[in-house]
Scaffold this motif. Structure first.
Motif, PDB file in Angstrom:
ATOM      1  N   LEU A 158       0.828  -1.213   0.000  1.00  0.00           N
ATOM      2  CA  LEU A 158       0.000   0.000   0.000  1.00  0.00           C
ATOM      3  C   LEU A 158       0.859   1.259   0.000  1.00  0.00           C
ATOM      4  CD1 LEU A 158      -2.813  -1.048   2.500  1.00  0.00           C
ATOM      5  CD2 LEU A 158      -3.056  -0.663   0.046  1.00  0.00           C
ATOM      6  N   GLY A 159       1.949   1.235   0.787  1.00  0.00           N
ATOM      7  CA  GLY A 159       2.864   2.377   0.784  1.00  0.00           C
ATOM      8  C   GLY A 159       3.475   2.605  -0.583  1.00  0.00           C
ATOM      9  N   ALA A 160       3.832   1.511  -1.252  1.00  0.00           N
ATOM     10  CA  ALA A 160       4.376   1.616  -2.601  1.00  0.00           C
ATOM     11  C   ALA A 160       3.361   2.237  -3.547  1.00  0.00           C
ATOM     12  CB  ALA A 160       4.784   0.232  -3.105  1.00  0.00           C
ATOM     13  N   ALA A 161       2.083   1.878  -3.388  1.00  0.00           N
ATOM     14  CA  ALA A 161       1.041   2.420  -4.261  1.00  0.00           C
ATOM     15  C   ALA A 161       0.910   3.932  -4.090  1.00  0.00           C
ATOM     16  CB  ALA A 161      -0.289   1.734  -3.963  1.00  0.00           C
ATOM     17  N   VAL A 162       0.910   4.400  -2.844  1.00  0.00           N
ATOM     18  CA  VAL A 162       0.780   5.841  -2.592  1.00  0.00           C
ATOM     19  C   VAL A 162       1.994   6.593  -3.139  1.00  0.00           C
ATOM     20  CG1 VAL A 162       0.601   7.615  -0.813  1.00  0.00           C
ATOM     21  CG2 VAL A 162      -0.670   5.473  -0.567  1.00  0.00           C
ATOM     22  N   LEU A 163       3.184   6.090  -2.864  1.00  0.00           N
ATOM     23  CA  LEU A 163       4.397   6.760  -3.336  1.00  0.00           C
ATOM     24  C   LEU A 163       4.498   6.726  -4.863  1.00  0.00           C
ATOM     25  CD1 LEU A 163       6.919   5.470  -0.651  1.00  0.00           C
ATOM     26  CD2 LEU A 163       6.164   7.838  -0.963  1.00  0.00           C
ATOM     27  N   ALA A 164       4.116   5.618  -5.465  1.00  0.00           N
ATOM     28  CA  ALA A 164       4.150   5.527  -6.926  1.00  0.00           C
ATOM     29  C   ALA A 164       3.168   6.508  -7.545  1.00  0.00           C
ATOM     30  CB  ALA A 164       3.837   4.104  -7.380  1.00  0.00           C
ATOM     31  N   ALA A 165       2.025   6.695  -6.915  1.00  0.00           N
ATOM     32  CA  ALA A 165       1.067   7.681  -7.407  1.00  0.00           C
ATOM     33  C   ALA A 165       1.690   9.075  -7.413  1.00  0.00           C
ATOM     34  CB  ALA A 165      -0.192   7.671  -6.535  1.00  0.00           C
ATOM     35  N   GLY A 166       2.386   9.409  -6.328  1.00  0.00           N
ATOM     36  CA  GLY A 166       3.072  10.698  -6.286  1.00  0.00           C
ATOM     37  C   GLY A 166       4.138  10.823  -7.356  1.00  0.00           C
ATOM     38  N   ALA A 167       4.866   9.725  -7.598  1.00  0.00           N
ATOM     39  CA  ALA A 167       5.903   9.735  -8.627  1.00  0.00           C
ATOM     40  C   ALA A 167       5.305   9.957 -10.009  1.00  0.00           C
ATOM     41  CB  ALA A 167       6.684   8.422  -8.598  1.00  0.00           C
ATOM     42  N   TYR A 168       4.181   9.320 -10.293  1.00  0.00           N
ATOM     43  CA  TYR A 168       3.573   9.462 -11.609  1.00  0.00           C
ATOM     44  C   TYR A 168       2.971  10.852 -11.815  1.00  0.00           C
ATOM     45  CZ  TYR A 168       4.244   4.570 -12.790  1.00  0.00           C
ATOM     46  OH  TYR A 168       4.801   3.358 -13.101  1.00  0.00           O
ATOM     47  N   VAL A 169       2.470  11.461 -10.761  1.00  0.00           N
ATOM     48  CA  VAL A 169       2.006  12.840 -10.879  1.00  0.00           C
ATOM     49  C   VAL A 169       3.186  13.758 -11.210  1.00  0.00           C
ATOM     50  CG1 VAL A 169       1.020  14.800  -9.625  1.00  0.00           C
ATOM     51  CG2 VAL A 169      -0.004  12.532  -9.398  1.00  0.00           C
ATOM     52  N   LEU A 170       4.327  13.523 -10.575  1.00  0.00           N
ATOM     53  CA  LEU A 170       5.529  14.289 -10.899  1.00  0.00           C
ATOM     54  C   LEU A 170       5.949  14.062 -12.349  1.00  0.00           C
ATOM     55  CD1 LEU A 170       7.585  13.763  -7.621  1.00  0.00           C
ATOM     56  CD2 LEU A 170       6.773  15.965  -8.511  1.00  0.00           C
ATOM     57  N   VAL A 171       5.833  12.829 -12.833  1.00  0.00           N
ATOM     58  CA  VAL A 171       6.140  12.539 -14.228  1.00  0.00           C
ATOM     59  C   VAL A 171       5.221  13.335 -15.141  1.00  0.00           C
ATOM     60  CG1 VAL A 171       6.048  10.765 -16.032  1.00  0.00           C
ATOM     61  CG2 VAL A 171       7.121  10.265 -13.838  1.00  0.00           C
ATOM     62  N   ARG A 172       3.937  13.339 -14.822  1.00  0.00           N
ATOM     63  CA  ARG A 172       2.963  14.080 -15.623  1.00  0.00           C
ATOM     64  C   ARG A 172       3.337  15.563 -15.684  1.00  0.00           C
ATOM     65  NH1 ARG A 172      -0.311  14.288 -19.870  1.00  0.00           N
ATOM     66  NH2 ARG A 172      -2.149  15.590 -19.530  1.00  0.00           N
ATOM     67  N   HIS A 173       3.755  16.118 -14.564  1.00  0.00           N
ATOM     68  CA  HIS A 173       4.134  17.534 -14.518  1.00  0.00           C
ATOM     69  C   HIS A 173       5.443  17.778 -15.274  1.00  0.00           C
ATOM     70  CE1 HIS A 173       4.477  21.595 -12.938  1.00  0.00           C
ATOM     71  NE2 HIS A 173       5.701  21.308 -12.531  1.00  0.00           N
ATOM     72  N   LEU A 174       6.431  16.935 -15.032  1.00  0.00           N
ATOM     73  CA  LEU A 174       7.740  17.120 -15.651  1.00  0.00           C
ATOM     74  C   LEU A 174       7.707  16.904 -17.159  1.00  0.00           C
ATOM     75  CD1 LEU A 174       9.924  15.303 -12.976  1.00  0.00           C
ATOM     76  CD2 LEU A 174      10.161  17.702 -13.637  1.00  0.00           C
ATOM     77  N   SER A 175       6.832  16.021 -17.634  1.00  0.00           N
ATOM     78  CA  SER A 175       6.823  15.678 -19.053  1.00  0.00           C
ATOM     79  C   SER A 175       6.373  16.829 -19.938  1.00  0.00           C
ATOM     80  CB  SER A 175       5.921  14.454 -19.294  1.00  0.00           C
ATOM     81  OG  SER A 175       4.576  14.741 -18.949  1.00  0.00           O
ATOM     82  N   ARG A 176       5.885  17.905 -19.331  1.00  0.00           N
ATOM     83  CA  ARG A 176       5.522  19.075 -20.128  1.00  0.00           C
ATOM     84  C   ARG A 176       6.759  19.784 -20.672  1.00  0.00           C
ATOM     85  NH1 ARG A 176       1.264  21.380 -15.534  1.00  0.00           N
ATOM     86  NH2 ARG A 176      -0.288  19.703 -15.767  1.00  0.00           N
ATOM     87  N   GLU A 177       7.892  19.634 -19.978  1.00  0.00           N
ATOM     88  CA  GLU A 177       9.114  20.317 -20.401  1.00  0.00           C
ATOM     89  C   GLU A 177      10.301  19.377 -20.581  1.00  0.00           C
ATOM     90  OE1 GLU A 177      10.040  23.433 -17.707  1.00  0.00           O
ATOM     91  OE2 GLU A 177       8.223  24.597 -18.126  1.00  0.00           O
ATOM     92  N   GLU A 178      10.301  18.256 -19.882  1.00  0.00           N
ATOM     93  CA  GLU A 178      11.464  17.362 -19.914  1.00  0.00           C
ATOM     94  C   GLU A 178      11.275  16.219 -20.910  1.00  0.00           C
ATOM     95  OE1 GLU A 178      14.113  18.076 -18.367  1.00  0.00           O
ATOM     96  OE2 GLU A 178      13.530  19.427 -16.743  1.00  0.00           O
ATOM     97  N   ASP A 179      12.371  15.779 -21.505  1.00  0.00           N
ATOM     98  CA  ASP A 179      12.349  14.610 -22.357  1.00  0.00           C
ATOM     99  C   ASP A 179      11.997  13.380 -21.506  1.00  0.00           C
ATOM    100  OD1 ASP A 179      13.688  12.135 -23.629  1.00  0.00           O
ATOM    101  OD2 ASP A 179      13.855  13.622 -25.224  1.00  0.00           O
ATOM    102  N   PRO A 180      11.088  12.493 -21.974  1.00  0.00           N
ATOM    103  CA  PRO A 180      10.718  11.314 -21.182  1.00  0.00           C
ATOM    104  C   PRO A 180      11.913  10.471 -20.755  1.00  0.00           C
ATOM    105  CG  PRO A 180       9.202  11.573 -23.016  1.00  0.00           C
ATOM    106  CD  PRO A 180      10.280  12.605 -23.209  1.00  0.00           C
ATOM    107  N   MET A 181      12.918  10.350 -21.621  1.00  0.00           N
ATOM    108  CA  MET A 181      14.075   9.535 -21.278  1.00  0.00           C
ATOM    109  C   MET A 181      14.930  10.178 -20.191  1.00  0.00           C
ATOM    110  SD  MET A 181      13.705   6.791 -22.889  1.00  0.00           S
ATOM    111  CE  MET A 181      15.286   6.059 -22.482  1.00  0.00           C
ATOM    112  N   VAL A 182      14.915  11.487 -20.097  1.00  0.00           N
ATOM    113  CA  VAL A 182      15.618  12.178 -19.016  1.00  0.00           C
ATOM    114  C   VAL A 182      14.946  11.866 -17.685  1.00  0.00           C
ATOM    115  CG1 VAL A 182      16.194  14.439 -18.038  1.00  0.00           C
ATOM    116  CG2 VAL A 182      16.513  14.018 -20.482  1.00  0.00           C
ATOM    117  N   ILE A 183      13.612  11.835 -17.680  1.00  0.00           N
ATOM    118  CA  ILE A 183      12.871  11.501 -16.463  1.00  0.00           C
ATOM    119  C   ILE A 183      13.187  10.072 -16.024  1.00  0.00           C
ATOM    120  CG2 ILE A 183      10.575  11.302 -15.438  1.00  0.00           C
ATOM    121  CD1 ILE A 183       9.599  13.352 -17.514  1.00  0.00           C
ATOM    122  N   VAL A 184      13.218   9.163 -16.988  1.00  0.00           N
ATOM    123  CA  VAL A 184      13.554   7.774 -16.684  1.00  0.00           C
ATOM    124  C   VAL A 184      14.985   7.669 -16.160  1.00  0.00           C
ATOM    125  CG1 VAL A 184      13.869   5.475 -17.673  1.00  0.00           C
ATOM    126  CG2 VAL A 184      11.909   6.860 -18.362  1.00  0.00           C
TER     127      VAL A 184
END
Length: 285
Positions: A158-184
């Motif tokens: 469950l902790g992994a699920a909550v933290l992963a959700a936060g990580a994916y929201v950050l990905v969504r925000h970052l992907s507006r300006e950052e290259d997807p491979m840079v995020i990875v």
């Protein structure tokens, strides 16, 4: 038919498949190797592959918003560590079900942190998917039989699920300006640095086919991560992650094929609910 499904959602389904392969390989490796050592091996493969792709494309790996990129890496590393521990300790289908409460958390965090809105139909479908998760995971509670799952591992999932959700929201925000491979790349690099000291405390040398399994963990993760990053760049966070529920179905199949874990009627009913909501999600355009 497939062409009518939005591109971002197709990416998310592909990512779910490769992540399901990754979880099966982690389960196999975890029969002898510590979970943090598997995390480290995955990170090493991802760093090498991502740097190779970035170099070939002539893109700097360091990005623009380094503070948020590092934060995404740290949150992702924490989620990954808890998730791998849960995979080793729990049956494959069960841990996948627990982890895929994540889309609900993703939608909530996306609304709170980056101002996204969820349509009423999407909320209903997400709740329907969550109900399917409950059917798969909670039949013992319904019929009054004590849970057979260790509490610590369930909490880790469950902790992994909550933290992963936060990580994916950050990905969504970052992907507006950052290259997807840079995020990875940042995710892989922070994971490598974070997992190294834990592995050094209790190293176990892989043997024989375990090397290939670890390589497979890294390779399938890399492919899945890229597909998910592309999907989140093309689609709103809550809706995109709800489609990822299909990974539960993939996990059940791997459980049968590799571990002889035949789903019971509760798993089948829950899986049907999740698949129905997943396909309904693709029509909520």
């Amino acid at each position: 038919m497939i062409g009518r499904v939005p591109k971002g959602l197709r990416y998310m389904v592909a990512g779910a498949f490769f992540f399901s392969v990754m979880t099966a390989l982690v389960k196999l490796a975890g029969e002898r190797l510590p979970s943090m050592e598997i995390v480290l091996a995955r990170a090493v493969v991802m760093v090498v592959l991502t740097l190779a792709v970035l170099r070939r494309r002539g893109v700097s790996p360091w990005g623009r918003d380094r503070r948020r990129l590092l934060l995404r890496g740290l949150v992702g590393f924490s989620a990954l560590s808890l998730f791998f521990y849960a995979i080793v300790e729990l049956p494959l289908a069960d841990v996948t079900v627990i982890y895929y409460t994540m889309p609900v958390f993703t939608g909530i965090l996306a609304a709170l942190l980056i101002g996204e809105r969820l349509q009423a139909r999407e909320v209903a479908l997400a709740l329907g998917s969550l109900a399917g998760v409950g059917v798969v995971f909670r039949p013992g509670f319904v019929v009054g039989v004590p849970s057979r799952l260790p509490l610590l591992a369930v909490l880790a999932g469950l902790g992994a699920a909550v933290l992963a959700a936060g990580a994916y929201v950050l990905v969504r925000h970052l992907s507006r300006e950052e290259d997807p491979m840079v995020i990875v790349f940042y995710f892989a690099l922070v994971t490598l640095v974070g997992a190294l000291p834990f592995t050094a405390l209790d190293p176990v040398m892989p043997r024989g086919v375990e090397w290939l399994i670890l390589l497979g963990v890294g390779a399938t993760t890399q492919i899945g991560q890229v597909f998910v990053t592309w999907g989140l760049k093309s689609e709103r966070a809550g809706r995109a992650m709800s489609v990822g529920y299909v990974q539960i179905v993939f996990a059940a199949l791997w459980g049968v094929i590799l571990f002889g874990d035949v789903p019971d009627q509760w798993t089948l009913v829950g899986a049907l609910m999740i698949v129905a909501c997943t396909f309904g999600q693709t029509k909520a355009v």
